[in-house]
Design an enzyme around this catalytic site. Structure first.
Site, PDB file in Angstrom:
ATOM      1  N   GLU A  10       0.800  -1.224   0.000  1.00  0.00           N
ATOM      2  CA  GLU A  10       0.000   0.000   0.000  1.00  0.00           C
ATOM      3  C   GLU A  10       0.834   1.275   0.000  1.00  0.00           C
ATOM      4  OE1 GLU A  10      -2.709  -3.188   1.705  1.00  0.00           O
ATOM      5  OE2 GLU A  10      -0.627  -2.577   2.024  1.00  0.00           O
ATOM      6  N   HIS A  60       2.377  -8.732   2.188  1.00  0.00           N
ATOM      7  CA  HIS A  60       1.055  -8.208   1.845  1.00  0.00           C
ATOM      8  C   HIS A  60       0.085  -9.320   1.485  1.00  0.00           C
ATOM      9  CE1 HIS A  60      -2.164  -5.821   0.163  1.00  0.00           C
ATOM     10  NE2 HIS A  60      -2.100  -6.569  -0.933  1.00  0.00           N
ATOM     11  N   HIS A 104       2.191   1.584   5.494  1.00  0.00           N
ATOM     12  CA  HIS A 104       1.059   2.523   5.435  1.00  0.00           C
ATOM     13  C   HIS A 104       0.632   2.897   6.845  1.00  0.00           C
ATOM     14  CE1 HIS A 104      -1.296  -1.000   6.579  1.00  0.00           C
ATOM     15  NE2 HIS A 104      -0.610  -1.646   5.649  1.00  0.00           N
ATOM     16  N   HIS A 115      -4.883   1.114   7.072  1.00  0.00           N
ATOM     17  CA  HIS A 115      -5.581   0.045   7.789  1.00  0.00           C
ATOM     18  C   HIS A 115      -4.559  -0.609   8.721  1.00  0.00           C
ATOM     19  CE1 HIS A 115      -3.543  -2.191   4.601  1.00  0.00           C
ATOM     20  NE2 HIS A 115      -3.641  -3.257   5.367  1.00  0.00           N
TER      21      HIS A 115
END
Length: 272
Positions: A10, A60, A104, A115
């Site tokens: 992200e 991820h 992120h 998130h």
């Protein structure tokens, strides 16, 4: 000197949409190449800075995003999920530093694709009373082993909310958030150049960066995205139900807190 790289997607330059992190579409195929090239830049910088071994962990989603045939052959790669240590699988106290690439901001922050672990599961997470990002969880996990985070990359909100956790670490800002799914980004080539240079500096100064530590035992509290999901998580015998949407756990170690987070995240997948 051994260096460990955890790679998320992200926070990669050019990534702004959920589709960029979801296998099965053209946007994802483009994003995973951008992700792989940022990792290659960090690998190149790490070896230039004096590393003799680099281990990369694909961190991820399905954790099979990085393209092995395009990855710098000097590094080894951990792929796949589920694995012990999750985003920091394979890390131990023999490493001199960790690089967190493509990271992120935390859930409930106004960063690009912000998130914590799962946007479908968690509206917010608090660790020892603090709003918690993945960088906080896993940085503390590394810190418990005495290993410092020496480099992060991501957007400006990640820099503001996570960068201060790791004094002395390099931070490469590759984009500025304009919203959850919008950003003003550096060109991928510029982002890679900055990551490569920062990685070299980070390795050269790794011995001066202190590990990030949180007190243990620790409290982890989850604000779930639905009452139904909170009902399910609250069936775990060790859970504490604080409110209709809020469930928590008393964790003996930061690794146990991560395990509870992942358990609740995986339970959310059964409600889809």
């Amino acid at each position: 000197m051994k260096i460990y790289i955890s790679s998320d997607i992200e926070g990669v330059a050019g990534v702004v949409l959920p589709a960029h992190g979801a296998p099965g579409n053209v946007e994802y195929e483009h994003a995973r190449r951008l992700m792989t090239e940022e990792v290659n830049a960090a690998i190149e910088g790490a070896f230039a800075g004096g590393a003799v071994e680099v281990l990369v962990n694909d961190s991820h989603g399905p954790m099979t995003n990085l393209l092995p045939d395009l990855l710098d052959p000097r590094a080894e790669l951990i792929r796949g999920n589920i694995k012990p240590g999750a985003m920091f699988a394979g890390l131990d106290d023999s490493y001199s530093g960790v690089m967190c690439l493509g990271y992120h901001a935390a859930a409930a922050e106004h960063g690009v694709l912000a998130h914590t672990t799962s946007s479908s599961a968690f509206a917010a997470i608090r660790l020892n009373g603090m709003a918690a990002s993945e960088a906080m969880f896993y940085g503390a996990y590394a810190g418990a082993m005495g290993v410092p985070v020496i480099l992060l990359s991501g957007d400006d909100v990640t820099a503001r909310t996570c960068g201060g956790l790791f004094p002395g670490a390099e931070f490469v800002q590759v984009k500025t958030a304009l919203g959850q799914q919008a950003a003003r980004a550096l060109s991928p080539h510029t982002a890679r150049k900055l990551i490569r240079e920062a990685a070299e500096r980070a390795v050269r100064s790794a011995g001066t960066v202190k590990p990030y530590r949180l007190s243990e035992p620790c409290d982890v509290v989850f604000d779930l995205t639905s009452v139904t999901l909170a009902d399910i998580c609250a069936t775990i015998p060790a859970s504490i139900r604080y409110a209709p949407l809020t469930v928590g756990f008393k964790a003996n170690t930061i690794l146990d807190a991560i395990r509870w987070m992942r358990v609740c995240s995986m339970l959310a997948s059964h409600l889809r």
